[in-house]
Every structure is written in C-alpha cells, then in structure tokens.
Design an enzyme around this catalytic site. Structure first.
Site, PDB file in Angstrom:
ATOM      1  N   PRO A 183      -2.118   1.734  -2.671  1.00  0.00           N
ATOM      2  CA  PRO A 183      -3.146   0.927  -3.400  1.00  0.00           C
ATOM      3  C   PRO A 183      -3.600  -0.085  -2.565  1.00  0.00           C
ATOM      4  O   PRO A 183      -3.177  -1.482  -3.164  1.00  0.00           O
ATOM      5  CB  PRO A 183      -2.424   0.499  -4.830  1.00  0.00           C
ATOM      6  N   GLU A 184      -4.300  -0.254  -1.803  1.00  0.00           N
ATOM      7  CA  GLU A 184      -5.263  -1.422  -1.334  1.00  0.00           C
ATOM      8  C   GLU A 184      -6.538  -1.246  -1.933  1.00  0.00           C
ATOM      9  O   GLU A 184      -6.986  -0.055  -2.639  1.00  0.00           O
ATOM     10  CB  GLU A 184      -5.328  -1.645   0.146  1.00  0.00           C
TER      11      GLU A 184
ATOM     12  N   LYS B   9      -7.528  -4.765  -5.673  1.00  0.00           N
ATOM     13  CA  LYS B   9      -6.630  -3.804  -6.185  1.00  0.00           C
ATOM     14  C   LYS B   9      -6.527  -3.576  -7.502  1.00  0.00           C
ATOM     15  O   LYS B   9      -5.919  -2.854  -8.036  1.00  0.00           O
ATOM     16  CB  LYS B   9      -5.389  -4.219  -5.321  1.00  0.00           C
TER      17      LYS B   9
ATOM     18  N   ARG C 284       8.169   3.335  -8.245  1.00  0.00           N
ATOM     19  CA  ARG C 284       8.878   2.098  -7.956  1.00  0.00           C
ATOM     20  C   ARG C 284       8.645   0.926  -8.987  1.00  0.00           C
ATOM     21  O   ARG C 284       9.285   0.019  -9.211  1.00  0.00           O
ATOM     22  CB  ARG C 284       8.657   1.500  -6.715  1.00  0.00           C
TER      23      ARG C 284
ATOM     24  N   ARG D 123      -8.312 -24.091   6.724  1.00  0.00           N
ATOM     25  CA  ARG D 123      -7.014 -23.668   6.421  1.00  0.00           C
ATOM     26  C   ARG D 123      -6.264 -23.609   7.625  1.00  0.00           C
ATOM     27  O   ARG D 123      -6.572 -22.988   8.759  1.00  0.00           O
ATOM     28  CB  ARG D 123      -7.015 -22.353   5.701  1.00  0.00           C
TER      29      ARG D 123
ATOM     30  N   ARG E 132       6.349  -9.371   6.583  1.00  0.00           N
ATOM     31  CA  ARG E 132       5.853  -8.191   6.356  1.00  0.00           C
ATOM     32  C   ARG E 132       5.814  -7.458   7.948  1.00  0.00           C
ATOM     33  O   ARG E 132       5.474  -8.240   8.787  1.00  0.00           O
ATOM     34  CB  ARG E 132       4.420  -7.905   5.986  1.00  0.00           C
TER      35      ARG E 132
END
Length: 260
Positions: free
Chosen positions: A2-3, A58, A111, A150, A249
């Site tokens: 799920p993105e 999402k 999960r 940023r 990640r």
DNA sequence: TCCTATGTTGTCAT
DNA sequence: AATGACAACATAGG
C-alpha cells in the site's frame, strides 16, 4: 501493498465490491488492528450503508450513512478481499464485514501493522494524522512551498506523509532515480529545475502505477522498481545498482546517474 | 537461525 | 522547530 497507487486500486475494488451496501455484521478477529474497541466499531458501522469512498495518500475513508467515516490504513501488508461464502475467508483476515448483498469483505493484514478506525470528518482525520496534501493532486506551487527552505535529506522528506501524502519507499526511490537525483541530497540544495523534475516524475509514476493497477510486472522498463522486484531483476547489472540505507530504509540508486 | 520487507510512531540527541 | 538515528510494532518468507 500500500502506497498511494495500491490504495487507489483498493479504492476501486472497494467501490465495486462494497460501496452502496449495508453492513450487517462486523467481526473483529484481531483487536490490535482497530483503533477503537471492537464494540465501538460494531456499534458505529453495523446497520449503516457504505455511501462513498475517499482517499488521502495511503488512507482510505468510507462514508457511513448515519454520519462519520470508517478509516482504513493498510500498513505494509494489508489488503481487501471480497468473497461469497464465509468459509472462504482468506488467510490473515483481521476484520470481517458481512454485507446485505450476501457477500463478505475481508480486511487482510498478515503483519498487523494496518489499522481500521473511525473519524467524524476528512479534515479531522487529515489533521490528526498530520497528512499533507495528496501527492496525486498537490499543485506545483504548493509542492514547491513545502520543500522550500528545508535542509532535510530529500528522500526522508518525500517519505514524510506531512510533506505530501502517499509516497513510500519504492516510489521515492523511483522518483529520484528517474529525476537523476541522489537520495541524500538536501532539499535546499536542489535547483528549481531539479525540484520540478521531482514533481513531474512523482506525477508520472503515480499516474502510471494507478493506470496499471499497481501490477509491477507491467511497469515500463524505465522504472527502477522493475529491476528491484519484478521481471527485470536479472538485468540488474545493466545499471550501476547500489543499495544504501537512507532514513533507515533500503534505498536503491543508479550510482552513475544519481550523484551527491 | 538470520535477515529483510511496499509503514508509522515514539524517544532521544543534536 | 527541525533533523536524523534508532527501536518498536508483528509476522512471513527467503
């Protein structure tokens, strides 16, 4: 899986299999996937009609006929499955809905990282979850503003759902690969041309993935993810594939094209 | 047995 | 406030 594009695919699936039906029963098989008590979910959902669905990044939200929304987040491994006979409930069913057309809808979640909950309004939910604008619909001006000034690394910044909502690990890797930008480049060190390339690739990747209903094996060959997961894994030596850790990640890059 | 995995959230230090 | 490192959540599959 799920993105944003997968959730768009689940939304379509939900609309075909469930929208417009009345819920006759809610069975919470695994209480850890509901953010309210099983009793409250049952009380708020049973007897109501699922009127429409909306997506923010999402997150999938389902409007309840008597007011409020049911919220669904899929975690890393959540999915939906519609079926006709109760005994055909799929493995890893965590919440089971019975509908007034005789079918069932399963929220599968091996999960247990997905969540089903309730909210009064989309705006409340968006605020509570600190979600930025949906990545598919965000405007260029808004996107530019959100990166402006940023100093964070571009990959974690794009992964952060409060920057824009809907981008996950493989999509961000693909955006940066296709735009030719190193994931550890700082946002305030990007030129406007580079930010524009990120924006354009983001839209292109999301639209393409939605169009193909997230079937990775059908993705164009210029997508990095096809080297990562799919049919072209055997072609990994055709690019200078490197695997790093960025923002905790696993991060795939083409070391030739993406330099610091 | 060990490692990784499409995600989110909290703590802690800087 | 912003940033980033890290752990925790929980389980399957290689």
């Amino acid at each position: 899986m799920p993105e944003l594009p997968e959730v768009a695919t689940y939304k379509k699936y939900f609309d075909l299999a469930a929208t417009g039906r009345r819920v006759t029963e809610v069975e919470v098989v695994e209480p850890r996937v509901v953010t309210v008590s099983p009793e409250e979910l049952q009380q708020q959902v049973v007897g109501q009609r699922w009127e429409e669905t909306q997506q923010i990044g999402k997150h999938l939200l389902v409007k309840l006929s008597e007011g409020g929304w049911m919220t669904v987040h899929f975690g890393m491994t959540g999915s939906l499955r519609s079926f006709k006979d109760r005994e055909d409930a799929p493995r890893f069913t965590k919440v089971l809905f019975a509908l007034d057309d005789g079918f069932f809808l399963s929220f599968r979640c091996p999960r247990i990282l997905g969540r089903i909950g309730l909210t009064d309004s989309l705006a409340d939910y968006q605020r509570a979850k600190k979600l930025g604008p949906d990545a598919l619909t965000v405007s260029w001006e808004d996107f530019q503003d959100r990166l402006d000034g940023r100093s964070a690394l571009i990959k974690p910044l794009l992964m952060n759902q409060s920057t824009v909502a809907g981008l996950g690990n493989w999509i961000v890797d693909d955006i940066l690969y296709q735009a030719g930008i190193h994931p550890e480049k700082r946002a305030n060190e990007l030129t406007e041309t580079e930010v524009r390339a990120i924006f354009d690739k983001m839209k292109y990747i999301l639209e393409t993935a939605i169009e193909l209903e997230s079937r990775y094996e059908d993705f164009p060959d210029d997508f990095l993810v096809t080297y990562r997961w799919s049919k072209n894994q055997h072609r990994q030596d055709e690019i200078n594939l490197e695997i790093l850790k960025v923002g905790g990640r696993s991060t795939y890059i083409d070391a030739e094209r993406q330099r610091l």
